[in-house]
Structure formats: C-alpha cells, structure tokens
Design an enzyme around this catalytic site. Structure first.
Site: not given
Lengths: 234, 151
Positions: A104, A143, A153, A156, A158
């Site tokens: 991120y 990640y 995870r 995905h 958000h």
C-alpha cells in the site's frame, strides 16, 4: 445485527465485532450490547454529493501518472443496488487497494515489496442512471500480515459506499474468485454465512474483458441497512 | 436480495479517503475533537471518524482521519444552536469488522435514547464544551465504553 430472511431461514449478514480469529478485534470490539436507537434518530439522509468533485479520470487508476502501473490490468464493473434490487443512482463509491506487489502507498505499511511510482491505489466514481460503475485498475497482490503465523491476506480491493440513508453506510472488500487464500482469511470468514460471503467475491466476466487489454470482473453491491435492517423476504 | 456484508476498513486507508477532509482551515461553525481509545485506553491511531448532522433542515457531513495519538478533529459548519441533537458519529478502524455508531449530544436534552440509559453510560454521549467547540472522546471497549447504537 443485520439479519435477513430468505426461504424462511434467517441469515446474519455482517460479521460480529468480537471475532477471536481476527486478533485486533479483541482490543477494539465493544463489550456491551448495542443499544437500539429510535429509528427517527438514525434515519437521516446523507447530503447530496457534489458531482463536480469526482472526475472521470478518478475511476482510472491506470492513468493517474505519466506512466502506467505494473501489474495485471483489470476492469471492475458492477451495479449498486438497494436490497429491493433497485439501482442506486449518483452514489459515490471510493476504492483503495495495494499495488500488484501487495504494497500500500501508506507510511505504516512495512511489507518489503516495492512501491509503484505510477500507482496511487485510490479511486472514486459516481454510479450512473442504472446504478452502474466501472474502475480500470490493476489486480492487487496478496500480502502478509501479523494476525497469526504465516498469515496472508487474499488479494482485495476496499470499497466505501454511502447509500441514501445513514443506516446504509457500508465499507467492505472485494475479493477475487478461486483465490486459495480465501479459505484461510479470518476477515473474509468472519462473515459466517456462505451466501453472504459469496457477495464479497467478484466474478470473472468475458463480457467486460477487453481483447488485448484488460480482464473483466463483475462486482455488484447490494445495500442493506447495516447493523440491523428489518427482516426482508426475497 | 442478500446485502453485501461489511468488512473492516483496515489500517491503510488514508491515501484513499483523506481527499474528503478539508485541506484549508474552515472558520465557520465549531470544532468537535476528541480521542478514540481501545480497551487498554491506548489511542487508536488508525481510526476513521465521520459525522452526519442536520442544521436548519439540511444534512451535512464531515470526515476525519485520526492522528497517531488517536485524536480526531471535525468541523461542524453551523452554529451550536442550529445543529439538531444528536450528531451521528461513525467510527471505522482496523479490528472493527463493522463500523461503530454513536450519537453525540451537545447538551443533555433527555430524549428517549438518553433516558433509556443508566446515568454513567448516558454521560458517554454528552459532549463537553471547549473554547473552540466541543470535546467528545470515543472509548471503543471496556468498562467506560461509549454507548454504541444499532437499529
């Protein structure tokens, strides 16, 4: 809690606050029962969003910089619907995601994977007359996180949606079909009902797959009155 | 149709959601500020706090991203006596699989909701006046936990 009745069966849609497999919920989940508010107190409409603040390019995460991001280009198309199936028009949808390497653009993310100078990971759009929306982006990477040993995870994106009423406000995540990590993800699996979890998985779609350019995924979003809508038969 | 379930906002949302936070100081109305803390009274430095209020019959909305100290800061763009009580507050954070919703009263008006609460819990919904507006802390969990709402 949000329960829906289908075919005479009650479904709990939303995950419980206190979900022990999701470690950080222990310090943050409330311990007292929620207090049921008089409906006139919470049935407040959101203000109409200023359309001029969302530009067409905000929905194109592949062209926010002089060069294109690295990764598998995808087109995410969907419709925003009320629980009665009617389209929700002119609604703001915000998305944010990791880059193709699973990193991120955030100061606290210390995953040792590269940042992509050509990818912000943030987008927004207003739904059209049929409730439709579309984003062009790249497929986010999986990640690691610290929830449990060797925790990863699943990929995905958000999503944040306001809805018409305060009671509809929804923050959720879109997952990808056939991801082997889904089975092991305590956040995804905190939604206990299989049929409700399936709402979180986009489906691969040939119709929006663009030859020679981008894979298409469909992700329809159905708004409830989260935190406890009335029982609805459908 | 079965609705889409809620999922956590996670820890890494600021680059996607900060655009709606006013960048320049606004000088109308008043400020609501406070801290969001967890069960151990540790600050929740990665919470998202949103407010929805009605002033003069018009709904208005504000968003704040907590600082690492857990502090949030919302500008309510109306005067205190124009704002209908309560202001609706949503808190999203890593560790919260759904948002938490609470109601912030600028004064204790003794309405149906407040009167249904025991006196100590009732106090968690009453904001305290400050020189610039009001203070309203959100205690997510534990003995002095804020009253959270469902419907």
């Amino acid at each position: 809690m949000n329960r829906y009745q289908i075919g005479g069966v009650n479904y709990q849609i939303d995950p419980a606050y206190d979900t022990p497999e999701y470690r950080s919920s222990a310090q943050r989940a409330p311990t007292q029962p929620l207090v049921v508010a008089p409906s006139r107190l919470v049935e407040v409409s959101f203000p109409v969003f200023e359309e001029s603040k969302v530009l067409p390019r905000d929905a194109d995460l592949c062209h926010q910089f002089p060069q294109e991001p690295i990764g598998e280009r995808i087109r995410v198309t969907g419709r925003l619907l009320g629980s009665d199936g009617r389209p929700l028009v002119g609604q703001l949808i915000e998305i944010w995601q990791a880059n193709a390497a699973g990193r991120y653009r955030h100061a606290v993310d210390d995953h040792p994977a590269p940042l992509d100078p050509n990818f912000s990971g943030a987008g927004r759009v207003l739904t059209g007359p049929d409730g439709g929306f579309q984003f062009l982006t790249i497929k986010p990477g999986a990640y690691p996180w610290r929830n449990h040993p060797n925790a990863w995870r699943p990929a995905h994106i958000h999503f944040s949606i306001f809805g018409r009423l305060f009671t509809e406000r929804l923050v959720t995540q879109m997952f990808f079909p056939n991801d082997p990590l889904l089975e092991y993800d305590p956040i995804f699996n905190a939604v206990r009902e299989r049929r409700a979890r399936e709402r979180l998985i986009a489906r691969f779609d040939w119709d929006t797959t663009e030859e020679g350019y981008a894979l298409g995924y469909r992700f329809d979003i159905v708004m409830g009155g989260h935190l406890g809508s009335p029982l609805v038969a459908s | 149709m079965l609705p889409t379930p809620s999922q956590t906002v996670g820890p890494f949302f600021s680059f996607g959601l900060a655009w709606m936070v006013p960048q320049e100081p606004v000088d109308t109305g008043f400020v609501v500020e406070g801290v969001v803390v967890d069960k151990n009274a540790d600050p929740v430095g990665d919470a998202l706090v949103e407010a929805l209020w009605v002033a003069n019959g018009q709904a208005a909305f504000a968003r704040s991203l907590c600082e690492p100290t857990g502090r949030y800061h919302l500008r309510i763009t109306a005067s205190g006596n124009e704002v209908a009580s309560p202001i609706l507050v949503s808190v999203f954070a890593r560790g919260l699989l759904q948002r938490l919703v609470t109601a912030m009263y600028l004064t204790d008006i003794g309405d149906e909701l407040l009167c249904s609460l025991d006196p100590l819990r009732r106090q968690t919904l009453i904001a305290k006046p400050t020189p610039t507006g009001y203070a309203f802390d959100v205690i997510l969990s534990g003995e002095s936990e804020t009253v959270f709402l469902a419907w």
